[in-house]
Design a protein around this motif. Structure first.
Motif, PDB file in Angstrom:
ATOM      1  N   GLU A 113       0.814  -1.211   0.000  1.00  0.00           N
ATOM      2  CA  GLU A 113       0.000   0.000   0.000  1.00  0.00           C
ATOM      3  C   GLU A 113       0.851   1.266   0.000  1.00  0.00           C
ATOM      4  O   GLU A 113       0.530   2.234  -0.697  1.00  0.00           O
ATOM      5  CB  GLU A 113      -0.945  -0.009   1.208  1.00  0.00           C
ATOM      6  N   ALA A 114       1.914   1.277   0.762  1.00  0.00           N
ATOM      7  CA  ALA A 114       2.772   2.464   0.825  1.00  0.00           C
ATOM      8  C   ALA A 114       3.437   2.738  -0.520  1.00  0.00           C
ATOM      9  O   ALA A 114       3.671   3.898  -0.891  1.00  0.00           O
ATOM     10  CB  ALA A 114       3.831   2.285   1.913  1.00  0.00           C
ATOM     11  N   ASN A 115       3.715   1.682  -1.257  1.00  0.00           N
ATOM     12  CA  ASN A 115       4.354   1.832  -2.563  1.00  0.00           C
ATOM     13  C   ASN A 115       3.462   2.571  -3.564  1.00  0.00           C
ATOM     14  O   ASN A 115       3.951   3.148  -4.527  1.00  0.00           O
ATOM     15  CB  ASN A 115       4.720   0.447  -3.113  1.00  0.00           C
ATOM     16  N   LYS A 116       2.157   2.561  -3.340  1.00  0.00           N
ATOM     17  CA  LYS A 116       1.235   3.257  -4.225  1.00  0.00           C
ATOM     18  C   LYS A 116       1.280   4.774  -4.004  1.00  0.00           C
ATOM     19  O   LYS A 116       0.860   5.544  -4.871  1.00  0.00           O
ATOM     20  CB  LYS A 116      -0.197   2.763  -3.992  1.00  0.00           C
ATOM     21  N   LEU A 225       0.728   3.108   8.520  1.00  0.00           N
ATOM     22  CA  LEU A 225       0.144   3.185   7.176  1.00  0.00           C
ATOM     23  C   LEU A 225      -1.054   4.130   7.160  1.00  0.00           C
ATOM     24  O   LEU A 225      -1.209   4.926   6.224  1.00  0.00           O
ATOM     25  CB  LEU A 225      -0.275   1.794   6.697  1.00  0.00           C
ATOM     26  N   LYS A 226      -1.893   4.071   8.178  1.00  0.00           N
ATOM     27  CA  LYS A 226      -3.038   4.979   8.257  1.00  0.00           C
ATOM     28  C   LYS A 226      -2.574   6.427   8.272  1.00  0.00           C
ATOM     29  O   LYS A 226      -3.159   7.295   7.617  1.00  0.00           O
ATOM     30  CB  LYS A 226      -3.867   4.668   9.509  1.00  0.00           C
ATOM     31  N   PHE A 227      -1.517   6.695   9.022  1.00  0.00           N
ATOM     32  CA  PHE A 227      -0.982   8.052   9.089  1.00  0.00           C
ATOM     33  C   PHE A 227      -0.446   8.489   7.729  1.00  0.00           C
ATOM     34  O   PHE A 227      -0.706   9.608   7.274  1.00  0.00           O
ATOM     35  CB  PHE A 227       0.137   8.117  10.130  1.00  0.00           C
ATOM     36  N   LEU A 228       0.295   7.625   7.061  1.00  0.00           N
ATOM     37  CA  LEU A 228       0.871   7.952   5.761  1.00  0.00           C
ATOM     38  C   LEU A 228      -0.211   8.189   4.714  1.00  0.00           C
ATOM     39  O   LEU A 228      -0.084   9.080   3.866  1.00  0.00           O
ATOM     40  CB  LEU A 228       1.808   6.828   5.304  1.00  0.00           C
ATOM     41  N   GLU A 229      -1.267   7.399   4.761  1.00  0.00           N
ATOM     42  CA  GLU A 229      -2.382   7.602   3.828  1.00  0.00           C
ATOM     43  C   GLU A 229      -3.042   8.954   4.061  1.00  0.00           C
ATOM     44  O   GLU A 229      -3.430   9.646   3.111  1.00  0.00           O
ATOM     45  CB  GLU A 229      -3.393   6.465   3.984  1.00  0.00           C
ATOM     46  N   ASP A 230      -3.169   9.333   5.324  1.00  0.00           N
ATOM     47  CA  ASP A 230      -3.766  10.625   5.652  1.00  0.00           C
ATOM     48  C   ASP A 230      -2.871  11.770   5.181  1.00  0.00           C
ATOM     49  O   ASP A 230      -3.358  12.769   4.635  1.00  0.00           O
ATOM     50  CB  ASP A 230      -3.993  10.721   7.162  1.00  0.00           C
ATOM     51  N   VAL A 231      -1.575  11.637   5.394  1.00  0.00           N
ATOM     52  CA  VAL A 231      -0.615  12.655   4.941  1.00  0.00           C
ATOM     53  C   VAL A 231      -0.697  12.833   3.433  1.00  0.00           C
ATOM     54  O   VAL A 231      -0.740  13.958   2.919  1.00  0.00           O
ATOM     55  CB  VAL A 231       0.824  12.270   5.354  1.00  0.00           C
ATOM     56  N   HIS A 232      -0.714  11.724   2.724  1.00  0.00           N
ATOM     57  CA  HIS A 232      -0.763  11.781   1.266  1.00  0.00           C
ATOM     58  C   HIS A 232      -2.057  12.426   0.789  1.00  0.00           C
ATOM     59  O   HIS A 232      -2.062  13.233  -0.156  1.00  0.00           O
ATOM     60  CB  HIS A 232      -0.630  10.376   0.684  1.00  0.00           C
TER      61      HIS A 232
END
Length: 255
Positions: A113-116, A225-232
């Motif tokens: 997921e992070a790679n996306k 991952l939840k935090f990174l998705e929110d940041v993005h």
């Protein structure tokens, strides 16, 4: 005379009609071109924006825990019989030393997921030969990290974003250790240290001895991952936003 005049009027009429058709055609073409340009620019901007975000990942105690096989406690020796049947447990020889490597729960889902969302890098204080063995386990086809790997041969004392070809305002670091990043703490999202095997001097049971592990769905990597998705998402929504570091919580916070 009348015939000639009539003929000229007909030519002018046809010419005027033809000119009008051409004008309409070029007008439609210009409108279509403007729409295409806008659409293409939007798509390119979106792709470029995604590529500008970078995620730097530590290995040991962040994505996995590894120890020498010889350092396993007596109650952890049972794991040596499970390395062939488990996808999160491996034995690898590195420079003549035999390691047992335990991947952190949710690791594969996290990387997928992070790679996306980010261009991902590995930054470890381990040796290049050690990193190669680990990456064969977590990224065998070099889909996630490619050649974007920094080891202690290039950075023996501290870690620095100066070794990355990236805008520091667009970089998030995920690492369990703060002090190795003396100059880029603003980029650091500290993750809870992952300890699966027995650590010298500890009196309590290790997770391996207790036969338990971090939560798959609600563990540290899942929360990061939840935090990174929110940041993005926030970065994408705010076109004027330029500095991801402003979204990273204080270093006392630990995921």
């Amino acid at each position: 005379m009348f015939v000639v005049t009539k003929h000229l009027l007909q030519r002018r009429k046809r010419s005027s009609s033809s000119s009008s058709c051409y004008d309409d055609f070029f007008k439609r073409l210009q409108n279509h071109g403007a729409w295409f340009k806008k659409h293409l620019t939007t798509q390119l901007f979106s792709v470029t924006k995604k590529k500008k975000l970078h995620l730097v990942l530590d290995l040991d105690h962040t994505l996995l825990h590894s120890v020498l096989v010889s350092d396993l406690s007596k109650r952890e020796k049972y794991l040596l019989e499970e390395t062939d049947s488990r996808q999160d447990l491996w034995r690898r020889n590195v420079d003549g030393y035999e390691f047992i490597i335990k991947l952190r729960p949710f690791l594969h889902e996290f990387l997928l997921e992070a790679n996306k969302l980010f261009t991902m890098h590995v930054y470890t204080m381990g040796s290049s030969s050690y990193a190669k063995q680990v990456l064969k386990l977590i990224d065998p086809d070099k889909v996630y990290f490619g050649k974007r790997v920094i080891t202690r041969e290039a950075s023996p004392f501290n870690k620095s974003l100066d070794l990355l070809a990236a805008d520091k305002r667009r970089v998030v670091i995920v690492d369990d250790t703060v002090h190795v990043w003396p100059f880029h703490k603003r980029n650091l999202l500290q993750i809870t240290k992952y300890v699966y095997f027995k650590v010298d001097g500890t009196k309590w049971d290790s997770d391996a001895e207790a036969k338990k592990d971090e939560s798959q769905s609600n563990g540290s990597l899942a929360n990061v991952l939840k935090f990174l998705e929110d940041v993005h998402k926030r970065f994408e929504e705010d076109l004027g936003f330029k500095d991801l570091r402003l979204l990273i919580p204080c270093r006392q916070c630990c995921y």
